[in-house]
Design a protein around this motif. Structure first.
Motif, PDB file in Angstrom:
ATOM      1  N   CYS A   1     -55.237  63.455 -27.038  1.00  0.00           N
ATOM      2  CA  CYS A   1     -54.805  63.734 -28.412  1.00  0.00           C
ATOM      3  C   CYS A   1     -54.095  65.079 -28.574  1.00  0.00           C
ATOM      4  O   CYS A   1     -53.148  65.191 -29.336  1.00  0.00           O
ATOM      5  CB  CYS A   1     -55.990  63.641 -29.355  1.00  0.00           C
TER       6      CYS A   1
ATOM      7  N   GLY B 105     -58.806  58.380 -33.993  1.00  0.00           N
ATOM      8  CA  GLY B 105     -57.700  57.480 -33.676  1.00  0.00           C
ATOM      9  C   GLY B 105     -56.407  58.017 -34.254  1.00  0.00           C
ATOM     10  O   GLY B 105     -56.240  59.234 -34.397  1.00  0.00           O
ATOM     11  N   SER B 106     -55.510  57.103 -34.594  1.00  0.00           N
ATOM     12  CA  SER B 106     -54.187  57.536 -35.051  1.00  0.00           C
ATOM     13  C   SER B 106     -54.200  57.817 -36.555  1.00  0.00           C
ATOM     14  O   SER B 106     -54.989  57.222 -37.295  1.00  0.00           O
ATOM     15  CB  SER B 106     -53.162  56.447 -34.725  1.00  0.00           C
TER      16      SER B 106
ATOM     17  N   GLU C 156     -46.101  61.603 -32.271  1.00  0.00           N
ATOM     18  CA  GLU C 156     -46.887  61.650 -31.045  1.00  0.00           C
ATOM     19  C   GLU C 156     -46.379  60.564 -30.079  1.00  0.00           C
ATOM     20  O   GLU C 156     -46.338  59.386 -30.440  1.00  0.00           O
ATOM     21  CB  GLU C 156     -48.349  61.365 -31.402  1.00  0.00           C
TER      22      GLU C 156
ATOM     23  N   LYS D  19     -68.121  51.016 -32.896  1.00  0.00           N
ATOM     24  CA  LYS D  19     -67.023  50.042 -32.736  1.00  0.00           C
ATOM     25  C   LYS D  19     -66.086  50.630 -31.668  1.00  0.00           C
ATOM     26  O   LYS D  19     -65.260  51.506 -31.940  1.00  0.00           O
ATOM     27  CB  LYS D  19     -66.357  49.851 -34.096  1.00  0.00           C
TER      28      LYS D  19
ATOM     29  N   MET E 291     -57.773  62.829 -35.686  1.00  0.00           N
ATOM     30  CA  MET E 291     -56.625  61.968 -35.386  1.00  0.00           C
ATOM     31  C   MET E 291     -55.631  62.606 -34.416  1.00  0.00           C
ATOM     32  O   MET E 291     -55.865  63.683 -33.893  1.00  0.00           O
ATOM     33  CB  MET E 291     -55.995  61.568 -36.698  1.00  0.00           C
ATOM     34  N   GLY E 292     -54.535  61.921 -34.223  1.00  0.00           N
ATOM     35  CA  GLY E 292     -53.583  62.289 -33.183  1.00  0.00           C
ATOM     36  C   GLY E 292     -52.874  63.611 -33.443  1.00  0.00           C
ATOM     37  O   GLY E 292     -52.978  64.200 -34.518  1.00  0.00           O
TER      38      GLY E 292
ATOM     39  N   GLY F  92     -63.288  46.249 -37.038  1.00  0.00           N
ATOM     40  CA  GLY F  92     -63.186  47.584 -37.664  1.00  0.00           C
ATOM     41  C   GLY F  92     -63.057  47.466 -39.175  1.00  0.00           C
ATOM     42  O   GLY F  92     -63.720  48.186 -39.933  1.00  0.00           O
ATOM     43  N   GLN F  93     -62.214  46.538 -39.596  1.00  0.00           N
ATOM     44  CA  GLN F  93     -61.995  46.348 -41.041  1.00  0.00           C
ATOM     45  C   GLN F  93     -63.288  45.913 -41.739  1.00  0.00           C
ATOM     46  O   GLN F  93     -63.611  46.395 -42.830  1.00  0.00           O
ATOM     47  CB  GLN F  93     -60.883  45.286 -41.223  1.00  0.00           C
TER      48      GLN F  93
ATOM     49  N   GLU G 174     -60.687  47.976 -28.672  1.00  0.00           N
ATOM     50  CA  GLU G 174     -60.528  46.649 -28.065  1.00  0.00           C
ATOM     51  C   GLU G 174     -60.115  46.771 -26.581  1.00  0.00           C
ATOM     52  O   GLU G 174     -60.513  45.958 -25.753  1.00  0.00           O
ATOM     53  CB  GLU G 174     -59.437  45.956 -28.873  1.00  0.00           C
TER      54      GLU G 174
ATOM     55  N   GLY H  38     -59.533  46.012 -34.202  1.00  0.00           N
ATOM     56  CA  GLY H  38     -59.616  46.921 -35.343  1.00  0.00           C
ATOM     57  C   GLY H  38     -59.470  46.186 -36.661  1.00  0.00           C
ATOM     58  O   GLY H  38     -60.227  46.405 -37.606  1.00  0.00           O
TER      59      GLY H  38
ATOM     60  N   ILE I  26     -65.943  54.720 -35.194  1.00  0.00           N
ATOM     61  CA  ILE I  26     -64.803  53.891 -34.761  1.00  0.00           C
ATOM     62  C   ILE I  26     -64.047  54.726 -33.730  1.00  0.00           C
ATOM     63  O   ILE I  26     -63.576  55.827 -34.018  1.00  0.00           O
ATOM     64  CB  ILE I  26     -63.928  53.475 -35.959  1.00  0.00           C
ATOM     65  N   ILE I  27     -63.965  54.192 -32.519  1.00  0.00           N
ATOM     66  CA  ILE I  27     -63.596  54.994 -31.343  1.00  0.00           C
ATOM     67  C   ILE I  27     -62.259  54.493 -30.765  1.00  0.00           C
ATOM     68  O   ILE I  27     -62.053  53.283 -30.674  1.00  0.00           O
ATOM     69  CB  ILE I  27     -64.706  54.814 -30.250  1.00  0.00           C
ATOM     70  N   PRO I  28     -61.375  55.397 -30.330  1.00  0.00           N
ATOM     71  CA  PRO I  28     -60.134  54.946 -29.676  1.00  0.00           C
ATOM     72  C   PRO I  28     -60.347  54.686 -28.177  1.00  0.00           C
ATOM     73  O   PRO I  28     -61.444  54.903 -27.657  1.00  0.00           O
ATOM     74  CB  PRO I  28     -59.194  56.134 -29.889  1.00  0.00           C
ATOM     75  N   TRP I  29     -59.299  54.274 -27.500  1.00  0.00           N
ATOM     76  CA  TRP I  29     -59.440  53.836 -26.110  1.00  0.00           C
ATOM     77  C   TRP I  29     -59.291  54.961 -25.101  1.00  0.00           C
ATOM     78  O   TRP I  29     -59.582  54.784 -23.926  1.00  0.00           O
ATOM     79  CB  TRP I  29     -58.419  52.731 -25.776  1.00  0.00           C
TER      80      TRP I  29
HETATM   81  P1  NDP Z   1     -55.955  53.546 -33.328  1.00  0.00           P
HETATM   82  O1  NDP Z   1     -55.869  54.340 -34.569  1.00  0.00           O
HETATM   83  O2  NDP Z   1     -55.015  52.450 -33.116  1.00  0.00           O
HETATM   84  O3  NDP Z   1     -57.430  52.908 -33.170  1.00  0.00           O
HETATM   85  C1  NDP Z   1     -58.594  53.684 -33.237  1.00  0.00           C
HETATM   86  C2  NDP Z   1     -59.758  52.761 -33.524  1.00  0.00           C
HETATM   87  O4  NDP Z   1     -59.590  52.190 -34.837  1.00  0.00           O
HETATM   88  C3  NDP Z   1     -59.873  51.587 -32.560  1.00  0.00           C
HETATM   89  O5  NDP Z   1     -61.220  51.264 -32.347  1.00  0.00           O
HETATM   90  C4  NDP Z   1     -59.178  50.482 -33.360  1.00  0.00           C
HETATM   91  O6  NDP Z   1     -59.515  49.196 -32.928  1.00  0.00           O
HETATM   92  C5  NDP Z   1     -59.674  50.778 -34.744  1.00  0.00           C
HETATM   93  N1  NDP Z   1     -58.889  50.165 -35.810  1.00  0.00           N
HETATM   94  C6  NDP Z   1     -57.587  49.778 -35.782  1.00  0.00           C
HETATM   95  N2  NDP Z   1     -57.237  49.251 -36.982  1.00  0.00           N
HETATM   96  C7  NDP Z   1     -58.335  49.296 -37.763  1.00  0.00           C
HETATM   97  C8  NDP Z   1     -58.615  48.880 -39.110  1.00  0.00           C
HETATM   98  N3  NDP Z   1     -57.692  48.326 -39.870  1.00  0.00           N
HETATM   99  N4  NDP Z   1     -59.855  49.063 -39.602  1.00  0.00           N
HETATM  100  C9  NDP Z   1     -60.816  49.641 -38.842  1.00  0.00           C
HETATM  101  N5  NDP Z   1     -60.618  50.027 -37.555  1.00  0.00           N
HETATM  102  C10 NDP Z   1     -59.386  49.867 -37.031  1.00  0.00           C
HETATM  103  O7  NDP Z   1     -55.900  54.615 -32.138  1.00  0.00           O
HETATM  104  P2  NDP Z   1     -55.804  54.332 -30.590  1.00  0.00           P
HETATM  105  O8  NDP Z   1     -56.988  53.533 -30.175  1.00  0.00           O
HETATM  106  O9  NDP Z   1     -54.444  53.864 -30.253  1.00  0.00           O
HETATM  107  O10 NDP Z   1     -56.055  55.798 -30.006  1.00  0.00           O
HETATM  108  C11 NDP Z   1     -55.087  56.738 -29.819  1.00  0.00           C
HETATM  109  C12 NDP Z   1     -55.015  57.703 -31.001  1.00  0.00           C
HETATM  110  O11 NDP Z   1     -56.259  58.398 -31.133  1.00  0.00           O
HETATM  111  C13 NDP Z   1     -53.967  58.766 -30.768  1.00  0.00           C
HETATM  112  O12 NDP Z   1     -53.301  59.032 -31.969  1.00  0.00           O
HETATM  113  C14 NDP Z   1     -54.811  59.975 -30.336  1.00  0.00           C
HETATM  114  O13 NDP Z   1     -54.149  61.191 -30.497  1.00  0.00           O
HETATM  115  C15 NDP Z   1     -56.006  59.803 -31.232  1.00  0.00           C
HETATM  116  N6  NDP Z   1     -57.153  60.570 -30.748  1.00  0.00           N
HETATM  117  C16 NDP Z   1     -57.598  61.663 -31.467  1.00  0.00           C
HETATM  118  C17 NDP Z   1     -58.630  62.446 -30.982  1.00  0.00           C
HETATM  119  C18 NDP Z   1     -59.129  63.645 -31.742  1.00  0.00           C
HETATM  120  O14 NDP Z   1     -60.216  64.129 -31.413  1.00  0.00           O
HETATM  121  N7  NDP Z   1     -58.426  64.153 -32.732  1.00  0.00           N
HETATM  122  C19 NDP Z   1     -59.290  62.138 -29.699  1.00  0.00           C
HETATM  123  C20 NDP Z   1     -58.752  60.980 -29.047  1.00  0.00           C
HETATM  124  C21 NDP Z   1     -57.726  60.227 -29.567  1.00  0.00           C
HETATM  125  P3  NDP Z   1     -58.585  48.466 -31.800  1.00  0.00           P
HETATM  126  O15 NDP Z   1     -58.719  49.231 -30.576  1.00  0.00           O
HETATM  127  O16 NDP Z   1     -59.153  47.143 -31.675  1.00  0.00           O
HETATM  128  O17 NDP Z   1     -57.206  48.480 -32.351  1.00  0.00           O
END
Ligand code: NDP
Length: 518
Positions: free
Chosen positions: A318, A262-263, A417, A209, A285-286, A246-247, A212, A242, A182-185
């Motif tokens: 991050c 992600g976060s 953050e 995944k 995470m963040g 994602g869920q 979005e 997500g 599950i990948i962030p943007w």
């Molecule tokens: P999010 O946590 O909002 O989302 C990450 C991923 O999880 C997205 O694909 C998202 O989908 C998905 N998601 C959201 N809700 C759910 C759910 N209920 N069940 C399953 N999957 C879900 O993070 P962001 O995309 O906003 O990314 C930024 C964050 O990522 C920051 O906190 C950053 O610091 C962190 N990050 C950490 C890194 C590290 O290596 N430690 C590297 C890069 C970023 P959708 O996009 O559709 O919401």
């Protein structure tokens, strides 16, 4: 004369022209882009689509199908068949050299279509070209590193141990089976590679995944994987929200392992879901990165370097530096130099030459950042650069000005953050005070110390409560060294980009064998 100080500049855009092949890919013959499941592009039974936009202009780039429960179930079944082999060859039992050959072919195809993948990062992800080009190199670098690891790590039976009474025991290392990323943007190509290569090379079949906001890189890589000849079901790409796609992945008991980036809030929520049915989960995470600047540092040089790290991907990285603790003796000079650097950042459209600070990814992020800027002042921060919305002529994107604040020890003005070019400067009276303040955050991803006395820097770096501690640099990431978080920034496992990462995608059982009784 050019001085070293003048040469330190933020990552900058070169003019980027969108290749026709990217436009054709997005157009997809007039149909929404489907997910990739079992080697086919599929539309999705929910009939739901979403649009992915260029954040710098709000131009719609593509319409994408959202994958729901049925598609996730179909992808898990396809991945299970590919893993076990459906009467034919299985990914699980494929020779490691066979897997490596396909991975190498995929890397070559990515390099053939470099411009398309750069367009995904620059147009869909809102990156400046210098950063996108650097990210692109991670595809090969990551694949090559994990190919080396895959050749070294012994899967299958470990050495036998006598256990006593005619019993011997040994370990058996195997891939999990179906694993999901599950990948962030913010770093789509990099984070897809970091997940995909170790997961595949250790023998798992995968679901990706993408976020979005940035689904195009993973969808394009999925398309190239088909061309490379990966067996159907080995690589599946499931775009969607997500809370839907994602869920459904988190809830599916057939997914044995999830690698989440992600976060922290979302990571913790997914962990709770996974725990209900025993899916293992790794979380990256963040952070709320800190930098300590000692009194012997040159404030002008270090302020500009830190400014560059603070602005990497416009602060949407991050481990970005957001909290700076500076020796009181040089704090004013440092603040002046940092202000000058931030003020000099060229705000613009990310595909226009010279841009250093482009749009943030979406309107929700814009609202959150603007709110955080206001809250920083409400908590007692003194605004030096107030931030606020910015405009770019002819572009309807999500632009925000950089923000910089002064604070004092004891004022917790930036507890969370803030994903932008945003930093707070706190003068301190000693390195110990700086360390105690830096370590007071619940996050623990990245921290750095800046000093001419490298030994002193190393001694301080050892004391950071962060997964990555650096001296006179900040965002360095190298294959072979773990990149992970402490505190709320990371979950279990050995971080990413090291041997332990590969091992995280495997499980080990103990096998005991006794002589047949009698
Ligand atoms: P999010 O946590 O909002 O989302 C990450 C991923 O999880 C997205 O694909 C998202 O989908 C998905 N998601 C959201 N809700 C759910 C759910 N209920 N069940 C399953 N999957 C879900 O993070 P962001 O995309 O906003 O990314 C930024 C964050 O990522 C920051 O906190 C950053 O610091 C962190 N990050 C950490 C890194 C590290 O290596 N430690 C590297 C890069 C970023 P959708 O996009 O559709 O919401």
């Amino acid at each position: 004369m050019t001085t070293a100080t003048a040469e330190i500049r933020a990552l900058t855009a070169a003019a980027f022209r969108t290749p026709e092949k990217f436009t054709e890919f997005c157009r997809n013959g007039g149909k929404p882009l489907g997910g990739i499941v079992d080697g086919e592009q599929i539309a999705g039974s929910m009939n739901a689509t979403f649009q992915t936009i260029d954040p710098g202009s709000q131009e719609v780039l593509a319409t994408v199908c959202e994958m729901g429960e049925a598609e996730v179930a179909r992808a898990v079944s396809a991945a299970q068949r590919a893993f076990h082999g459906d009467g034919g060859s299985s990914w699980r039992n494929a020779d490691v050299e066979e897997r490596i050959e396909l991975v190498n072919r995929l890397v070559e195809l990515c390099e053939r279509d470099r411009d398309v993948l750069l367009a995904c990062e620059i147009r869909d992800g809102g990156k400046v070209s210098e950063l996108a080009e650097g990210d692109f190199t991670q595809i090969r670098a990551c694949a090559e590193y994990f190919i080396g690891v895959a050749r070294q790590i012994a899967m299958g039976d470990g050495p036998s141990l006598p256990v006593g009474n005619g019993v011997r025991g040994f370990t058996y290392r195997e891939p999990w089976g179906v694993v999901a990323g599950i990948i962030p943007w913010n770093y789509p190509i990099v984070l897809t590679s970091w997940f995909m290569f170790p997961a595949l090379l250790s023998g798992n079949t995968i679901l990706i995944k993408p976020a979005e906001d940035t689904p195009l890189s993973a969808l394009y890589i999925g398309k190239l994987a088909q061309e490379a000849g990966f067996p159907p079901g080995v690589i599946n790409v499931l775009p969607g929200r997500g809370e839907i796609t994602g869920q459904c992945i988190a809830e599916h008991p057939g997914v044995r392992f999830i690698s989440f980036t992600g976060s922290p809030g979302v990571g913790q929520a997914i962990l709770r879901t996974c725990d209900r049915h025993g899916t293992r989960m790794k979380r990256e995470m963040g952070g709320n990165g800190s930098a300590i600047v000692l009194g012997d540092a040159d404030p002008a040089v270090v302020a500009r370097l830190i400014g560059r790290y603070t602005n990497q991907h416009f602060g949407q990285t991050c481990c970005t530096i957001h909290r700076i603790f500076v020796d009181r003796k040089i704090a004013d000079d440092f603040t002046d130099a940092q202000t000058e650097f931030f003020k000099g950042l060229k705000i613009g459209y990310q595909a226009d030459a010279g841009t250093q600070l482009g749009a943030v990814i979406n309107p929700t992020q814009r609202r959150r950042i603007l709110q955080a800027q206001q809250e920083t002042v409400a908590r007692g921060g003194r605004a030096i650069l107030t931030g606020g919305e910015a405009t770019v002529a002819g572009k309807n994107g999500f632009y925000i000005k950089p923000a910089l604040y002064r604070t004092e020890p004891g004022l917790n003005i930036n507890p969370q953050e803030v994903f932008h070019t945003y930093a707070t400067i706190c003068p301190v009276s000693s390195a110990d005070e700086a360390l105690q303040l830096a370590n007071s955050s619940p996050y623990g991803l990245g921290a750095s110390v800046w000093t001419k006395d490298v030994e002193k820097g190393i001694a301080l770096a050892r004391q950071f409560r962060d997964g990555t501690a650096q001296v006179n640099c900040h965002n360095s990431i190298a294959y072979g060294l773990p990149y992970g978080g402490q505190g709320i920034s990371g979950g279990p496992g050995g971080g990413v980009n090291c041997e332990e990462t590969f091992l995280d995608y495997t499980q080990v059982k103990a096998v005991y064998v006794a002589d047949y009784p009698g």
